[in-house]
Design a protein around this motif. Structure first.
Motif, PDB file in Angstrom:
ATOM      1  N   ARG A  66       0.714  -5.865  -5.859  1.00 30.67           N
ATOM      2  CA  ARG A  66       1.032  -5.701  -4.309  1.00 30.67           C
ATOM      3  C   ARG A  66       0.329  -4.197  -3.162  1.00 30.67           C
ATOM      4  NH1 ARG A  66       3.420 -10.139  -2.553  1.00 30.67           N
ATOM      5  NH2 ARG A  66       5.028  -9.934  -4.848  1.00 30.67           N
ATOM      6  N   ASP A  67       1.549  -3.359  -4.482  1.00 32.59           N
ATOM      7  CA  ASP A  67       1.349  -2.227  -3.595  1.00 32.59           C
ATOM      8  C   ASP A  67      -0.804  -1.804  -3.320  1.00 32.59           C
ATOM      9  OD1 ASP A  67       3.446  -1.684  -4.112  1.00 32.59           O
ATOM     10  OD2 ASP A  67       3.392  -0.523  -5.484  1.00 32.59           O
ATOM     11  N   PHE A  68      -1.299  -1.779  -4.573  1.00 29.18           N
ATOM     12  CA  PHE A  68      -2.590  -1.933  -4.382  1.00 29.18           C
ATOM     13  C   PHE A  68      -3.203  -3.261  -2.942  1.00 29.18           C
ATOM     14  CE2 PHE A  68      -6.886  -2.512  -4.990  1.00 29.18           C
ATOM     15  CZ  PHE A  68      -7.752  -1.363  -5.134  1.00 29.18           C
ATOM     16  N   LEU A  69      -3.408  -3.441  -3.411  1.00 26.04           N
ATOM     17  CA  LEU A  69      -3.899  -4.480  -2.277  1.00 26.04           C
ATOM     18  C   LEU A  69      -3.399  -4.009  -0.341  1.00 26.04           C
ATOM     19  CD1 LEU A  69      -3.150  -8.710  -3.342  1.00 26.04           C
ATOM     20  CD2 LEU A  69      -5.233  -7.347  -2.892  1.00 26.04           C
ATOM     21  N   PHE A  70      -2.576  -4.020  -0.527  1.00 26.45           N
ATOM     22  CA  PHE A  70      -1.980  -4.002   0.754  1.00 26.45           C
ATOM     23  C   PHE A  70      -2.134  -2.013   1.061  1.00 26.45           C
ATOM     24  CE2 PHE A  70       3.224  -5.207   0.501  1.00 26.45           C
ATOM     25  CZ  PHE A  70       2.690  -6.412   1.013  1.00 26.45           C
ATOM     26  N   SER A  71      -2.474  -1.048   0.592  1.00 27.39           N
ATOM     27  CA  SER A  71      -2.897   0.059   0.087  1.00 27.39           C
ATOM     28  C   SER A  71      -4.278   0.310   0.894  1.00 27.39           C
ATOM     29  CB  SER A  71      -3.685   1.120  -1.011  1.00 27.39           C
ATOM     30  OG  SER A  71      -3.837   0.484  -2.181  1.00 27.39           O
ATOM     31  N   VAL A  72      -5.504  -0.910   0.283  1.00 27.76           N
ATOM     32  CA  VAL A  72      -6.982  -1.222   0.665  1.00 27.76           C
ATOM     33  C   VAL A  72      -7.017  -2.471   2.174  1.00 27.76           C
ATOM     34  CG1 VAL A  72      -8.804  -2.859   0.783  1.00 27.76           C
ATOM     35  CG2 VAL A  72      -7.651  -1.403  -1.482  1.00 27.76           C
ATOM     36  N   MET A  73      -5.351  -3.163   2.500  1.00 25.50           N
ATOM     37  CA  MET A  73      -5.289  -3.723   3.904  1.00 25.50           C
ATOM     38  C   MET A  73      -4.565  -3.110   4.909  1.00 25.50           C
ATOM     39  SD  MET A  73      -4.786  -7.867   1.406  1.00 25.50           S
ATOM     40  CE  MET A  73      -3.702  -7.192   1.811  1.00 25.50           C
ATOM     41  N   LEU A  74      -4.125  -1.963   4.497  1.00 23.04           N
ATOM     42  CA  LEU A  74      -3.024  -1.115   5.564  1.00 23.04           C
ATOM     43  C   LEU A  74      -3.889  -0.285   6.146  1.00 23.04           C
ATOM     44  CD1 LEU A  74       0.606  -2.962   4.443  1.00 23.04           C
ATOM     45  CD2 LEU A  74      -1.170  -3.878   6.112  1.00 23.04           C
ATOM     46  N   GLU A  75      -3.686   0.303   7.538  1.00 25.42           N
ATOM     47  CA  GLU A  75      -3.791   1.190   7.726  1.00 25.42           C
ATOM     48  C   GLU A  75      -2.950   2.583   7.468  1.00 25.42           C
ATOM     49  OE1 GLU A  75      -5.955   3.154  10.149  1.00 25.42           O
ATOM     50  OE2 GLU A  75      -6.886   1.329   9.663  1.00 25.42           O
ATOM     51  N   LYS A  76      -1.761   2.433   7.545  1.00 22.41           N
ATOM     52  CA  LYS A  76       0.097   2.718   6.598  1.00 22.41           C
ATOM     53  C   LYS A  76       1.093   1.708   5.902  1.00 22.41           C
ATOM     54  CE  LYS A  76       1.574   3.082  11.223  1.00 22.41           C
ATOM     55  NZ  LYS A  76       2.301   3.940  12.577  1.00 22.41           N
ATOM     56  N   LYS A  83       9.509   2.399   5.146  1.00 22.47           N
ATOM     57  CA  LYS A  83      10.040   3.730   3.950  1.00 22.47           C
ATOM     58  C   LYS A  83      10.517   3.297   2.849  1.00 22.47           C
ATOM     59  CE  LYS A  83       9.837   7.310   6.423  1.00 22.47           C
ATOM     60  NZ  LYS A  83       9.157   8.501   6.898  1.00 22.47           N
ATOM     61  N   LEU A  84       9.461   3.889   1.796  1.00 26.90           N
ATOM     62  CA  LEU A  84       9.446   3.231   0.502  1.00 26.90           C
ATOM     63  C   LEU A  84      10.471   3.505  -1.175  1.00 26.90           C
ATOM     64  CD1 LEU A  84       5.916   2.353  -1.070  1.00 26.90           C
ATOM     65  CD2 LEU A  84       7.814   0.081  -0.418  1.00 26.90           C
ATOM     66  N   GLN A  85      11.242   3.606  -0.795  1.00 33.00           N
ATOM     67  CA  GLN A  85      12.138   3.706  -2.289  1.00 33.00           C
ATOM     68  C   GLN A  85      11.882   3.918  -3.301  1.00 33.00           C
ATOM     69  OE1 GLN A  85      14.769   6.400  -1.756  1.00 33.00           O
ATOM     70  NE2 GLN A  85      14.869   5.875  -4.046  1.00 33.00           N
ATOM     71  N   LYS A  86      10.950   4.866  -4.383  1.00 33.04           N
ATOM     72  CA  LYS A  86      10.295   4.394  -5.569  1.00 33.04           C
ATOM     73  C   LYS A  86      11.479   3.277  -6.505  1.00 33.04           C
ATOM     74  CE  LYS A  86       6.259   6.583  -5.227  1.00 33.04           C
ATOM     75  NZ  LYS A  86       6.309   7.123  -4.054  1.00 33.04           N
ATOM     76  N   ARG A  87      11.466   2.353  -6.897  1.00 34.14           N
ATOM     77  CA  ARG A  87      11.833   1.958  -7.945  1.00 34.14           C
ATOM     78  C   ARG A  87      11.790   2.715  -9.158  1.00 34.14           C
ATOM     79  NH1 ARG A  87      11.891  -3.598 -10.719  1.00 34.14           N
ATOM     80  NH2 ARG A  87       9.737  -3.894 -10.450  1.00 34.14           N
ATOM     81  N   VAL A  88      12.546   3.085 -10.105  1.00 33.91           N
ATOM     82  CA  VAL A  88      12.543   3.359 -11.077  1.00 33.91           C
ATOM     83  C   VAL A  88      13.083   2.346 -13.050  1.00 33.91           C
ATOM     84  CG1 VAL A  88      13.587   5.171 -12.957  1.00 33.91           C
ATOM     85  CG2 VAL A  88      13.431   6.006 -10.482  1.00 33.91           C
ATOM     86  N   ARG A 138      -4.534  10.951  -3.304  1.00 31.10           N
ATOM     87  CA  ARG A 138      -3.718  11.174  -4.131  1.00 31.10           C
ATOM     88  C   ARG A 138      -2.089  10.652  -2.957  1.00 31.10           C
ATOM     89  NH1 ARG A 138      -1.903  10.627  -9.442  1.00 31.10           N
ATOM     90  NH2 ARG A 138       0.251  11.778  -9.484  1.00 31.10           N
ATOM     91  N   LEU A 139      -2.421  11.108  -2.004  1.00 34.19           N
ATOM     92  CA  LEU A 139      -1.365  10.988  -0.925  1.00 34.19           C
ATOM     93  C   LEU A 139      -1.594   9.798  -0.897  1.00 34.19           C
ATOM     94  CD1 LEU A 139      -1.590  13.857   1.832  1.00 34.19           C
ATOM     95  CD2 LEU A 139      -0.161  14.123   0.078  1.00 34.19           C
ATOM     96  N   ARG A 140      -2.584   8.915  -0.593  1.00 30.98           N
ATOM     97  CA  ARG A 140      -2.516   7.466   0.280  1.00 30.98           C
ATOM     98  C   ARG A 140      -1.868   6.728  -1.235  1.00 30.98           C
ATOM     99  NH1 ARG A 140      -4.448   4.502   3.883  1.00 30.98           N
ATOM    100  NH2 ARG A 140      -4.244   2.361   3.418  1.00 30.98           N
ATOM    101  N   PHE A 141      -2.273   7.631  -2.515  1.00 35.08           N
ATOM    102  CA  PHE A 141      -1.529   5.910  -3.821  1.00 35.08           C
ATOM    103  C   PHE A 141       0.008   6.832  -3.273  1.00 35.08           C
ATOM    104  CE2 PHE A 141      -0.177   6.018  -7.723  1.00 35.08           C
ATOM    105  CZ  PHE A 141      -0.697   6.079  -8.103  1.00 35.08           C
ATOM    106  N   ASN A 142       0.557   7.647  -3.478  1.00 33.65           N
ATOM    107  CA  ASN A 142       2.065   8.375  -3.138  1.00 33.65           C
ATOM    108  C   ASN A 142       2.477   7.697  -2.302  1.00 33.65           C
ATOM    109  OD1 ASN A 142       1.654  10.143  -6.064  1.00 33.65           O
ATOM    110  ND2 ASN A 142       1.661  12.124  -4.207  1.00 33.65           N
ATOM    111  N   GLN A 143       1.523   7.677  -0.963  1.00 34.13           N
ATOM    112  CA  GLN A 143       3.456   6.689   0.286  1.00 34.13           C
ATOM    113  C   GLN A 143       2.560   5.260  -0.436  1.00 34.13           C
ATOM    114  OE1 GLN A 143      -0.141   6.840   2.898  1.00 34.13           O
ATOM    115  NE2 GLN A 143       0.850   8.895   4.003  1.00 34.13           N
TER     116      GLN A 143
END
Length: 154
Positions: free
Chosen positions: A27-37, A41-46, A7-12
Motif C-alpha cells: 500500500r505504501d508503494f502505491l501511495f508513493s507512486v500516486m501521491l505528491e507527498k 506523519k508516519l510513525q514506522k511500525r517495528v 531514498r528520501l521518498r522511500f523513507n517518507q
C-alpha cells in the motif's frame, strides 16, 4: 552524507521497520507512486519476526494474475532495492528488461531464479544511485513479498 531523492521518498512513505531497516508495504508503494507527498506523519511500525512471517505467508497465498499490491495492502514488505526496481519497470521500456533478464539467465533455461533476480535488483540499485552514496543494504537474509511471490517462502 546526503541521501538521494529516491531514498528520501522511500523513507517518507515506508511505514514499517524490520531489523532497523525501513520497508514499504505494498500500500505504501502505491501511495508513493500516486501521491505528491505523504499526507500524514508516519510513525514506522517495528515488526517482529512473527509479523514478517505472517506477511510472507500472505504473500505466498497471492495467486498469479491477481492485483498483488491491492490484495496485500499493508500485509507485505517491499525493500528499497525492490522499490527502485518497481519504479524502473514503470518508467523504462520493456526491451531493456528483456535484455537484462536474458543476460542474467546464466544457465539459459529462460527462467530467472532467486540468485539471478537478486543480481538484477543489485544492478538496478547501483545504476539508480550513481553519483549518490550507495544506500544501506536491507537486513541480511530478509525475504520480501516479491521474492516470496516469485520464488516461494524458502
Amino acid at each position: 552524507p546526503a541521501l538521494s531523492a529516491r531514498r528520501l521518498r522511500f523513507n517518507q512513505f515506508a511505514s514499517v521497520e524490520y531489523q532497523q531497516e525501513p520497508y514499504m508495504t505494498p500500500r505504501d508503494f502505491l501511495f508513493s507512486v500516486m501521491l505528491e507527498k505523504v499526507d500524514r506523519k508516519l510513525q514506522k511500525r517495528v515488526l517482529t519476526k512473527k509479523d514478517v512471517d505472517q506477511m510472507l505467508a500472505s504473500s505466498a497465498r497471492v495467486r498469479p494474475g491477481s492485483e498483488l499490491f491491492r490484495t496485500l495492502g499493508d500485509n507485505g514488505l517491499v525493500s528499497y532495492t525492490e522499490y527502485l526496481f518497481l519504479l524502473t519497470i514503470l518508467t523504462k521500456p520493456h526491451t531493456g528488461f528483456h535484455i537484462a533478464f536474458k543476460m542474467l539467465d546464466v544457465d539459459g533455461n529462460e527462467h530467472v531464479d532467486k540468485k539471478e533476480f537478486l543480481k538484477l535488483i543489485t544492478a538496478n540499485n547501483s545504476s539508480a544511485s550513481l553519483g549518490a552514496q550507495r544506500p544501506a543494504e536491507e537486513a541480511e537474509g530478509v525475504n520480501t513479498s516479491l521474492q516470496t511471490l516469485f520464488f516461494g517462502r524458502n
